[in-house]
Design a protein around this motif. Structure first.
Motif, PDB file in Angstrom:
ATOM      1  N   ILE A   1      33.905  28.499  36.200  1.00  0.00           N
ATOM      2  CA  ILE A   1      35.049  28.023  36.482  1.00  0.00           C
ATOM      3  C   ILE A   1      36.237  29.063  36.388  1.00  0.00           C
ATOM      4  N   VAL A   2      37.858  28.972  36.794  1.00  0.00           N
ATOM      5  CA  VAL A   2      38.374  30.028  37.246  1.00  0.00           C
ATOM      6  C   VAL A   2      39.497  29.877  36.405  1.00  0.00           C
ATOM      7  N   GLU A   3      40.209  29.483  35.619  1.00  0.00           N
ATOM      8  CA  GLU A   3      41.319  29.025  35.226  1.00  0.00           C
ATOM      9  C   GLU A   3      42.801  29.866  35.849  1.00  0.00           C
ATOM     10  N   ASP A   4      43.423  29.194  35.764  1.00  0.00           N
ATOM     11  CA  ASP A   4      44.924  29.830  36.430  1.00  0.00           C
ATOM     12  C   ASP A   4      45.460  31.289  35.843  1.00  0.00           C
ATOM     13  N   ASP A   5      45.442  32.319  36.474  1.00  0.00           N
ATOM     14  CA  ASP A   5      46.190  32.957  36.263  1.00  0.00           C
ATOM     15  C   ASP A   5      45.143  34.528  35.944  1.00  0.00           C
ATOM     16  N   CYS A   6      44.064  34.457  37.087  1.00  0.00           N
ATOM     17  CA  CYS A   6      42.999  35.174  36.359  1.00  0.00           C
ATOM     18  C   CYS A   6      43.356  36.540  36.640  1.00  0.00           C
ATOM     19  N   HIS A   7      42.504  37.605  36.644  1.00  0.00           N
ATOM     20  CA  HIS A   7      42.345  38.801  37.196  1.00  0.00           C
ATOM     21  C   HIS A   7      41.032  39.563  37.326  1.00  0.00           C
ATOM     22  N   LEU A   8      40.839  39.254  38.395  1.00  0.00           N
ATOM     23  CA  LEU A   8      39.573  40.223  38.525  1.00  0.00           C
ATOM     24  C   LEU A   8      39.706  41.186  39.397  1.00  0.00           C
ATOM     25  N   TYR A   9      38.934  42.620  39.141  1.00  0.00           N
ATOM     26  CA  TYR A   9      38.716  43.459  40.331  1.00  0.00           C
ATOM     27  C   TYR A   9      37.222  43.449  41.017  1.00  0.00           C
ATOM     28  N   HIS A  10      37.364  44.656  41.791  1.00  0.00           N
ATOM     29  CA  HIS A  10      36.176  44.672  42.462  1.00  0.00           C
ATOM     30  C   HIS A  10      34.772  44.818  41.469  1.00  0.00           C
ATOM     31  N   GLY A  11      33.820  44.244  41.920  1.00  0.00           N
ATOM     32  CA  GLY A  11      32.497  44.755  41.374  1.00  0.00           C
ATOM     33  C   GLY A  11      32.097  44.183  40.307  1.00  0.00           C
ATOM     34  N   VAL A  12      33.536  42.298  40.771  1.00  0.00           N
ATOM     35  CA  VAL A  12      33.504  41.415  39.400  1.00  0.00           C
ATOM     36  C   VAL A  12      31.776  40.695  39.474  1.00  0.00           C
ATOM     37  N   THR A  13      31.109  40.443  38.816  1.00  0.00           N
ATOM     38  CA  THR A  13      29.813  39.009  38.722  1.00  0.00           C
ATOM     39  C   THR A  13      30.026  38.265  37.784  1.00  0.00           C
ATOM     40  N   LEU A  14      30.459  36.818  38.082  1.00  0.00           N
ATOM     41  CA  LEU A  14      30.493  36.071  37.439  1.00  0.00           C
ATOM     42  C   LEU A  14      29.171  34.994  37.653  1.00  0.00           C
ATOM     43  N   GLY A  15      28.206  35.352  36.837  1.00  0.00           N
ATOM     44  CA  GLY A  15      26.751  34.961  37.564  1.00  0.00           C
ATOM     45  C   GLY A  15      25.977  33.692  36.692  1.00  0.00           C
ATOM     46  N   GLY A  16      25.089  33.685  37.183  1.00  0.00           N
ATOM     47  CA  GLY A  16      24.397  32.385  36.066  1.00  0.00           C
ATOM     48  C   GLY A  16      22.996  33.169  35.513  1.00  0.00           C
TER      49      GLY A  16
ATOM     50  N   ASN B   1      30.682  31.868  53.878  1.00  0.00           N
ATOM     51  CA  ASN B   1      29.949  32.857  54.221  1.00  0.00           C
ATOM     52  C   ASN B   1      30.734  33.626  55.554  1.00  0.00           C
ATOM     53  N   VAL B   2      31.817  32.348  55.885  1.00  0.00           N
ATOM     54  CA  VAL B   2      32.768  33.501  57.115  1.00  0.00           C
ATOM     55  C   VAL B   2      33.566  33.955  55.869  1.00  0.00           C
ATOM     56  N   ALA B   3      33.784  33.673  54.471  1.00  0.00           N
ATOM     57  CA  ALA B   3      34.940  34.184  53.927  1.00  0.00           C
ATOM     58  C   ALA B   3      34.052  35.609  53.539  1.00  0.00           C
ATOM     59  N   ARG B   4      32.971  35.759  53.172  1.00  0.00           N
ATOM     60  CA  ARG B   4      32.739  36.659  52.516  1.00  0.00           C
ATOM     61  C   ARG B   4      32.186  37.749  52.750  1.00  0.00           C
ATOM     62  N   ASN B   5      32.080  37.237  54.520  1.00  0.00           N
ATOM     63  CA  ASN B   5      32.182  38.395  55.497  1.00  0.00           C
ATOM     64  C   ASN B   5      33.105  38.898  56.294  1.00  0.00           C
ATOM     65  N   TRP B   6      34.281  38.663  56.032  1.00  0.00           N
ATOM     66  CA  TRP B   6      36.076  38.436  56.574  1.00  0.00           C
ATOM     67  C   TRP B   6      36.357  39.565  55.593  1.00  0.00           C
TER      68      TRP B   6
ATOM     69  N   VAL C   1      44.351  37.101  40.994  1.00  0.00           N
ATOM     70  CA  VAL C   1      44.105  38.013  41.848  1.00  0.00           C
ATOM     71  C   VAL C   1      42.666  38.322  41.667  1.00  0.00           C
ATOM     72  N   ILE C   2      42.887  38.614  43.039  1.00  0.00           N
ATOM     73  CA  ILE C   2      41.391  39.634  43.040  1.00  0.00           C
ATOM     74  C   ILE C   2      41.746  40.582  43.330  1.00  0.00           C
ATOM     75  N   ASP C   3      42.102  42.301  42.565  1.00  0.00           N
ATOM     76  CA  ASP C   3      42.446  43.297  43.546  1.00  0.00           C
ATOM     77  C   ASP C   3      40.949  44.533  43.631  1.00  0.00           C
ATOM     78  N   HIS C   4      41.661  44.459  45.672  1.00  0.00           N
ATOM     79  CA  HIS C   4      40.630  45.166  45.826  1.00  0.00           C
ATOM     80  C   HIS C   4      39.283  44.142  46.450  1.00  0.00           C
ATOM     81  N   GLY C   5      38.839  43.296  45.486  1.00  0.00           N
ATOM     82  CA  GLY C   5      38.124  42.648  45.982  1.00  0.00           C
ATOM     83  C   GLY C   5      36.069  43.112  46.933  1.00  0.00           C
ATOM     84  N   MET C   6      36.471  43.817  47.276  1.00  0.00           N
ATOM     85  CA  MET C   6      35.126  44.033  46.954  1.00  0.00           C
ATOM     86  C   MET C   6      33.915  43.770  46.409  1.00  0.00           C
ATOM     87  N   GLY C   7      32.541  43.720  46.757  1.00  0.00           N
ATOM     88  CA  GLY C   7      31.790  43.076  45.711  1.00  0.00           C
ATOM     89  C   GLY C   7      31.889  42.033  44.889  1.00  0.00           C
TER      90      GLY C   7
END
Length: 187
Positions: A101-116, A66-71, A87-93
């Motif tokens: 499970i996110v293996e090595d060298d993946c790349h995500l952009y803002h607003g991505v959800t890896l949801g259940g 939660n600290v990480a999410r808020n920060w 790498v999570i480019d821009h990151g917000m959201g």
């Protein structure tokens, strides 16, 4: 115990910084990436939260998460498995669920959800194989696999597996391209 617990925290952080420098033309220095890029902080705090989670300190793990999410604006559940070089480019959201499970060298952009999907206590979040790329706003839902070096377009909704080296776009996502495995894909 997580698969990545035995790795050096500092070597992983240095690798993530180098990888960010390679992928982001706006990154001017390693110090800039270290101090100002939120995904570096989010992943570092996730490593701490994951260690706590694996040692049955679930309340503290969730607190660190939660600290990480808020920060940073990046939410990574302490139970998620994160490889090096993410790498999570821009990151917000960005949201990464408990059994993801996110293996090595993946790349995500803002607003991505890896949801259940579902409420079962089993694997219910996506697995991203090495080098997977997920564009802004994409939603990858359920116990699915994004194959090695696969690509998911911005705002896609992925509900089924994406093969290695394939590109998926749309709502619901469909495969529009598949590269041969011997072709190197640059992100």
């Amino acid at each position: 115990m997580s698969e990545y617990e035995g790795r050096s925290f500092f070597k992983d952080a240095a690798y993530n910084i180098r990888r960010t420098m390679e992928l982001d033309p706006a990154a001017h220095s390693k110090w800039e990436v270290f101090w100002l890029y939120p995904h570096i902080k989010a992943i570092g705090l996730h490593r701490i939260a994951r260690w706590l989670w694996d040692h049955h300190r679930t309340f503290l793990a969730r607190w660190v998460s939660n600290v990480a999410r808020n920060w940073t604006g990046i939410e990574i559940h302490p139970g998620a498995t994160i490889g090096r070089g993410l790498v999570i480019d821009h990151g917000m959201g960005v949201v990464i669920g408990e059994t993801a499970i996110v293996e090595d060298d993946c790349h995500l952009y803002h607003g991505v959800t890896l949801g259940g999907t579902g409420k079962e206590h089993k694997k219910r979040h996506p697995t991203l194989k090495k080098g997977a790329y997920v564009g802004s706003g994409a939603k990858c839902l359920g116990n699915i696999t994004l194959g090695m070096y696969s690509r998911v377009g911005a705002n896609a909704v992925v509900l089924q597996d994406v093969p290695d080296y394939a590109t998926a776009v749309g709502m619901p996502a469909r495969i529009i391209e598949r590269k041969r495995e011997d072709v190197e894909i640059s992100l």
